[in-house]
Design a protein around this motif. Structure first.
Motif, mmCIF file in Angstrom:
data_model
loop_
_atom_site.group_PDB
_atom_site.id
_atom_site.type_symbol
_atom_site.label_atom_id
_atom_site.label_comp_id
_atom_site.label_asym_id
_atom_site.label_seq_id
_atom_site.Cartn_x
_atom_site.Cartn_y
_atom_site.Cartn_z
ATOM 1 N N LEU A 1 -2.245 7.226 6.100
ATOM 2 C CA LEU A 1 -1.210 6.206 6.219
ATOM 3 C C LEU A 1 0.151 6.679 5.696
ATOM 4 N N SER A 2 0.330 7.979 5.527
ATOM 5 C CA SER A 2 1.563 8.483 4.926
ATOM 6 C C SER A 2 2.795 8.161 5.762
ATOM 7 N N ASP A 3 2.642 8.032 7.089
ATOM 8 C CA ASP A 3 3.771 7.704 7.963
ATOM 9 C C ASP A 3 3.863 6.215 8.271
ATOM 10 N N THR A 4 2.895 5.444 7.798
ATOM 11 C CA THR A 4 2.865 4.004 8.069
ATOM 12 C C THR A 4 3.709 3.298 7.027
ATOM 13 N N THR A 5 5.019 3.287 7.255
ATOM 14 C CA THR A 5 5.950 2.717 6.301
ATOM 15 C C THR A 5 6.869 1.708 6.980
ATOM 16 N N ALA B 1 0.819 -1.224 0.000
ATOM 17 C CA ALA B 1 0.000 0.000 0.000
ATOM 18 C C ALA B 1 0.850 1.269 0.000
ATOM 19 N N GLU B 2 2.140 1.158 0.357
ATOM 20 C CA GLU B 2 3.005 2.340 0.369
ATOM 21 C C GLU B 2 3.138 2.966 -1.013
ATOM 22 N N ALA B 3 2.897 2.175 -2.064
ATOM 23 C CA ALA B 3 3.006 2.705 -3.428
ATOM 24 C C ALA B 3 1.904 3.708 -3.733
ATOM 25 N N GLN B 4 0.770 3.593 -3.033
ATOM 26 C CA GLN B 4 -0.339 4.534 -3.202
ATOM 27 C C GLN B 4 -0.805 4.991 -1.823
ATOM 28 N N PRO B 5 0.007 5.792 -1.133
ATOM 29 C CA PRO B 5 -0.315 6.137 0.255
ATOM 30 C C PRO B 5 -1.498 7.079 0.368
#
Length: 311
Positions: A279-283, A271-275
């Protein structure tokens, strides 16, 4: 075709087209409606669904972090959102036995602060002493963050203010706007309570510890960290706001199958590919950087190693 060749061909086709992952239902504990956790939970559920439709996440409203931890321990939740201060107290055994819980992912950092009406006379924490303050929902980790922050300044959140604890986190803004309370305590980018205040016709002003107060708080409570609320996180908030806070985490109950946790970690990384904004900090990078030592779930670590994200 010879029967033995059919067997070989069938095996080759099965290898080329692996079996579909088994459908699994996972119970996610969030918090009371109107707060940041249910909003984050909805984004979390959608991100996992897009990446792995066989993982069905049921978001369950709870009283917040302080209910989520014992429910994880009891097995009535599989994963749950937990504020950083509650994570600290639970894992370190502050006021209770240490919890045997592991981290699925880091969520986001929370900079704690007050919001008041833009036309109010309050401009510093000292101005709010003795005033009615909406600290948030009773089970919220934000309430605990407020307690630690005030304690670092030599103040008691329950005695040096007139504390109001909410049944629903979403009730706070209306109380500020109609004057029932002087301020609402909260935190987090896009936090609904702050967003409602910032979008109101009265407008909002934020009150956080100043530089000297930040150092006092961090000096007493070393598990807290300096956290800055970025500029433009809310309408009209044009300057960054330094404060104190911590990272919140998604924790995993004891006994949840490592394979399920692996799939959750993989879905979140995909999902990090389309944050989304939530969830922008959920990496994976943040999770590896801020998770307390020894607390990352083995299923997550196995995925990170398989994906080349960790050794």
């Amino acid at each position: 075709m010879h029967p033995s060749r059919r067997v070989v061909l069938a095996a080759t086709m099965l290898a080329a087209f692996p079996a579909r992952a088994q459908a699994v239902k996972v119970r996610l504990g969030t918090a009371t409606p109107g707060g940041g956790f249910p909003v984050y939970g909805a984004a979390f559920v959608e991100a996992v669904r897009r990446a792995d439709p066989t993982l069905e996440i049921e978001a369950i409203n709870t009283k917040g972090s302080t209910e989520n931890v014992p429910r994880l321990e009891a097995g009535t939740l599989d994963i749950a959102l937990v504020q950083g201060e509650v994570v600290h107290e639970s894992l370190q055994g502050v006021g209770r036995p240490p919890a045997d819980l592991k981290v699925l992912t880091a969520m986001y950092p929370t900079a704690g602060m007050f919001v008041v009406r833009a036309d109010s006379p309050y401009r510093a924490i000292a101005d709010l002493k003795g005033k009615p303050i909406a600290w948030g929902a009773q089970g919220s980790g934000l309430v605990i963050l407020g307690r630690y922050a005030m304690d670092g300044l030599g103040l008691n959140a329950a005695k040096d203010f007139q504390p109001i604890y909410l049944e629903r986190a979403g009730d706070g803004p209306a109380m500020v706007l109609d004057g029932r309370v002087a301020a609402l305590w909260g935190g987090g980018a896009g936090w609904p309570g702050f967003m409602t205040m910032a979008n109101s016709k009265e407008g909002a002003r934020f009150i956080a510890p100043d530089a000297a107060e930040i150092q006092r708080i961090l000096g007493k409570h070393t598990f807290l960290k300096p956290v800055t609320q970025a500029a433009d996180a809310f309408p009209g908030q044009t300057a960054a706001i330094p404060s104190v806070g911590s990272w919140s985490f998604v924790l995993v109950r004891p006994g949840l199958d490592d394979a399920i946790v692996y799939r959750l970690a993989k879905a979140l990384h995909t999902a990090e590919a389309q944050p989304s904004r939530q969830l922008s900090d959920t990496t994976a990078k943040n999770t590896l950087a801020v998770t307390p030592s020894g607390r990352l779930h083995p299923g997550v670590m196995r995925y990170f190693k398989d994906a080349g994200l960790a050794r």
